[in-house]
Design a protein around this motif. Structure first.
Motif, PDB file in Angstrom:
ATOM      1  N   MET A  96      41.440  21.740  35.801  1.00 48.05           N
ATOM      2  CA  MET A  96      42.070  23.018  36.109  1.00 48.05           C
ATOM      3  C   MET A  96      42.931  22.851  37.351  1.00 48.05           C
ATOM      4  O   MET A  96      42.410  22.529  38.428  1.00 48.05           O
ATOM      5  N   VAL A 146      46.362  29.801  30.272  1.00 43.68           N
ATOM      6  CA  VAL A 146      46.116  28.568  31.033  1.00 43.68           C
ATOM      7  C   VAL A 146      47.065  27.443  30.662  1.00 43.68           C
ATOM      8  O   VAL A 146      47.030  26.373  31.272  1.00 43.68           O
ATOM      9  N   LEU A 175      45.093  26.652  40.429  1.00 39.07           N
ATOM     10  CA  LEU A 175      44.140  27.730  40.191  1.00 39.07           C
ATOM     11  C   LEU A 175      44.544  29.014  40.902  1.00 39.07           C
ATOM     12  O   LEU A 175      45.117  28.989  42.000  1.00 39.07           O
ATOM     13  N   ASP A 200      41.437  33.251  37.874  1.00 41.85           N
ATOM     14  CA  ASP A 200      40.693  32.251  37.103  1.00 41.85           C
ATOM     15  C   ASP A 200      39.209  32.265  37.450  1.00 41.85           C
ATOM     16  O   ASP A 200      38.417  31.557  36.824  1.00 41.85           O
TER      17      ASP A 200
END
Length: 125
Positions: A83, A64, A86, A90
């Protein structure tokens, strides 16, 4: 009693963004670490990131790094996981977790004593 409550999950298209929140309370001292983990169906729980209670020390898993950002608001006792970019991979249930004591970079789930209930993140292709 330590309590961790996640929020902010949902459905998003690939390339989109979501922000998760983890409201933390009940730690006995000011020395603790909050970690983010995720578990996809049929897979083991994976450590994503963690942050020291001071908010100034962070660690990210390679999967990540560069896309997710962890931060904290100590006035609100809340840790965030932003986040970005994406990907369908994920998709998972995301958990925040806590451990007492001095900060370490560990993302081993067995080193964390306290867990939230989890929040689902689904990324569609």
């Amino acid at each position: 009693e330590v309590q961790l409550v996640e929020s902010g999950g949902g459905l998003v298209q690939a390339g989109g963004s979501l922000r998760l929140s983890c409201a933390a309370s009940g730690f006995a001292t000011n020395d603790y670490t909050v970690g983010w983990f995720r578990q996809a169906p049929g897979k083991e729980r994976e450590g994503v990131s963690n942050i020291a209670s001071t908010g100034d020390i962070l660690y990210y898993a390679d999967s990540v790094k560069g896309r997710f950002v962890t931060s904290s608001d100590n006035a609100k006792n809340t840790v965030y996981l932003q986040m970005n970019s994406l990907k369908p991979e994920d998709t998972a249930v995301y958990y925040c977790a806590g451990r007492d004591g001095d900060y370490t970079t560990t993302l081993n789930q067995y080193n964390y004593n306290y867990w939230g209930q989890g929040t689902q993140v689904t990324v569609s292709s």
